[in-house]
Design an enzyme around this catalytic site. Sequence first.
Site, mmCIF file in Angstrom:
data_model
loop_
_atom_site.group_PDB
_atom_site.id
_atom_site.type_symbol
_atom_site.label_atom_id
_atom_site.label_comp_id
_atom_site.label_asym_id
_atom_site.label_seq_id
_atom_site.Cartn_x
_atom_site.Cartn_y
_atom_site.Cartn_z
ATOM 1 C CE1 TYR A 179 79.345 3.264 49.657
ATOM 2 C CE2 TYR A 179 77.867 4.975 50.446
ATOM 3 C CZ TYR A 179 78.651 3.851 50.739
ATOM 4 O OH TYR A 179 78.346 3.363 51.886
ATOM 5 C CE LYS A 183 76.246 0.930 50.075
ATOM 6 N NZ LYS A 183 76.301 -0.150 50.670
#
Length: 278
Positions: A179, A183
Amino acid sequence: MSRPAALSAAAAAAAALVAVLLLLRSEDAGPGAGSSMAETEALPNLRENFRKQNKSVFILGASGETGRVLLKEILEQNLFSKVTLIGRRELAFDEEAYKNVNQEVVDFEKLDDYASAFQGHDVGFCCLGTTRKKAGAEGFVRVDRDYVLKSAELAKAGGCKHFNLLSSKGADKSSNFLYTQVKGEVEARVEELKFDRYSIFRPGVLLCDRQESRPGEWLVRKFFGSLPESWASGLSVPVTTVVRAMLNNAVRPSDQKKELLDNKAIHELGKADGSLRP
């Protein structure tokens, strides 16, 4: 899966998320751009001056929680002369305030065929995002990296001057967590496009009442509700505060090519209230 088993899995996921965030709490996410007292007092004038520029804006991800609140706040503050939503489906609105909102329906797998949807906007807000649980690992990467990056490329080519990206606390392209790694990667790749102004927002856990059920997030919200405010504000932030920080940042002039607002800066700028309505 039975309900007890589902709640147990959700609790485990929530605990894991909290553990990661506690590790991130002490990290410095970069130079945050909070608000000074002078800027807070000047916000009403900054908003009025911004309105007079008759700028146009697009929102990616208006069907999600942050995008939905962002659209509502943009319309209430009447900051832009033209508001366009770019998404995979048309959204239905009953309120009169939404009657002049333009909608461009696109296929994110064939975005080049919809380049015209990204043309003629001064400002763009990207709130696109999904979860690994909902879309799988490949689907998550496709949405949160590939769709975002391609949209940014088309926005840049279409004349967008100020691109705003909703990212996440702990974003780091070298992270071992998928994650935060994705990002961080998309942050860096959008920066390479060299927008006139590029604003990155890295909030902690977003506190909201989602339309879709996410038991893990419900447990996390309950957890933060039991913490001292100083701890909770370091790890989480209400969606409304994020949205107001995004808009307060957009209306204030800046000579910086890149701005990175961490969770603390988002709290400071999002609470710089003043008179929000025109």
